[in-house]
Enzyme design. Structure first.
Site, short mmCIF file in Angstrom:
data_model
loop_
_atom_site.label_atom_id
_atom_site.label_comp_id
_atom_site.label_asym_id
_atom_site.label_seq_id
_atom_site.Cartn_x
_atom_site.Cartn_y
_atom_site.Cartn_z
CG ASN A 229 33.66 -13.51 6.16
OD1 ASN A 229 32.95 -14.06 7.00
ND2 ASN A 229 34.16 -14.15 5.13
CG ASP B 297 29.18 -25.48 8.28
OD1 ASP B 297 29.27 -26.19 9.30
OD2 ASP B 297 29.52 -24.29 8.25
CD GLU C 226 32.90 -17.59 3.45
OE1 GLU C 226 32.72 -16.58 4.16
OE2 GLU C 226 33.83 -18.39 3.66
CG HIS D 101 31.38 -17.12 7.46
ND1 HIS D 101 32.73 -17.13 7.20
CD2 HIS D 101 31.21 -18.02 8.46
CE1 HIS D 101 33.33 -17.97 8.01
NE2 HIS D 101 32.44 -18.54 8.77
#
Ligand code: GLP
Length: 247
Positions: free
Chosen positions: A136, A67, A143, A138
């Site tokens: 979380n 990313d 996400e 990810h």
């Protein structure tokens, strides 16, 4: 799924580095999927040590990063391009022309996403993908509530991720709100996957990824469906795992 619990961050880094080094020794023209974040830094240090000892040669390796933030120049010290040079590429003999990172400055971002997947495909597909994990759940910048079918795409960062990543910036307002990320489908196509996690703040995400329901709300849970995935976690991140339940 395999899970290896190491006693600390350094051991986690050594185990992961050994797997990547061995991949490159066995296949010198390996296609590596690489990750950023604080977690893989120790792994990169260990890989550099092996290179300096003459154990491994990267001249034929091709790499694709997971990313990159949108609208951050490559030269900016917050860019993932800069991170990879600083933490790995400047210290090994990989040909920088063979290191791909999504171009978050592209004027045609949708085309950039499409081309990124095409380049991975044309290179022969990822042999091994290294991943960290967000609090979380990810992976990359996929996400919660991501479509599992997604290929490389533009993502809006979750508030939690923006807060977590603020530590790398002068203030939270400077954290980009968008990024370009390999999608879950791109990641799942990798032949092998290594996920790293360290520290007790990752324990819930690791637990859910290993034992929880497979669901888009917890993107890393999709890895339960991969035929060759290994989680390498330190004791703190693995705190909630029930090793008897893992098969
Ligand atoms: C970032 C990256 C992820 C990384 C995660 C965890 O947002 N896009 O690839 O795995 O956050 O980062 P860290 O390793 O610093 O906890």
């Amino acid at each position: 799924m395999r899970v290896i619990v190491t006693k600390n961050y350094d051991e986690m880094s050594k185990v992961a580095a050994r797997m990547i080094v061995s991949q490159v020794i066995l296949k010198p023209n390996s296609i590596l999927g690489l990750a950023t974040g604080s977690t893989p830094i120790g792994t990169y240090k260990e890989i550099i040590k092996s290179f300096e000892l003459g154990i491994v040669d990267f001249k034929e390796v091709i790499s694709f990063n997971l990313d990159e933030y949108l609208n951050i120049e490559k030269e900016n010290s917050q860019s993932y391009d800069y991170f990879m040079k600083e933490n790995l590429f400047n210290h090994i003999n990989i040909n920088k022309k063979n290191t791909y990172i999504p171009d978050g400055m592209s004027l045609d971002i949708l085309n950039e996403c499409r081309l990124y997947d095409k380049k991975i495909f044309e290179a022969g597909g990822l042999d091994i993908q290294l991943l960290g994990i967000g609090r979380n759940g990810h992976i990359g910048f996929n996400e919660p509530d991501i479509q599992f079918e997604a290929r490389t795409h533009v993502v809006e960062l979750d508030q939690q991720t923006i807060k977590d990543n603020a530590r790398f910036f002068d203030s939270v307002d400077q954290v980009p709100t968008k990024a370009i990320s390999m999608g879950i489908k791109t990641i799942m196509h990798s032949k092998k996957i290594i996920l790293l996690a360290s520290g007790k703040e990752k324990a819930d995400a690791v637990f859910e990824a290993v034992h929880g329901l497979i669901r888009p709300k917890l993107p890393a849970s999709v890895l339960q469906l991969h035929p060759d995935v290994v989680f390498i976690v330190d004791e703190e991140a693995g705190l909630r795992l029930d090793l008897k339940e893992i098969y």
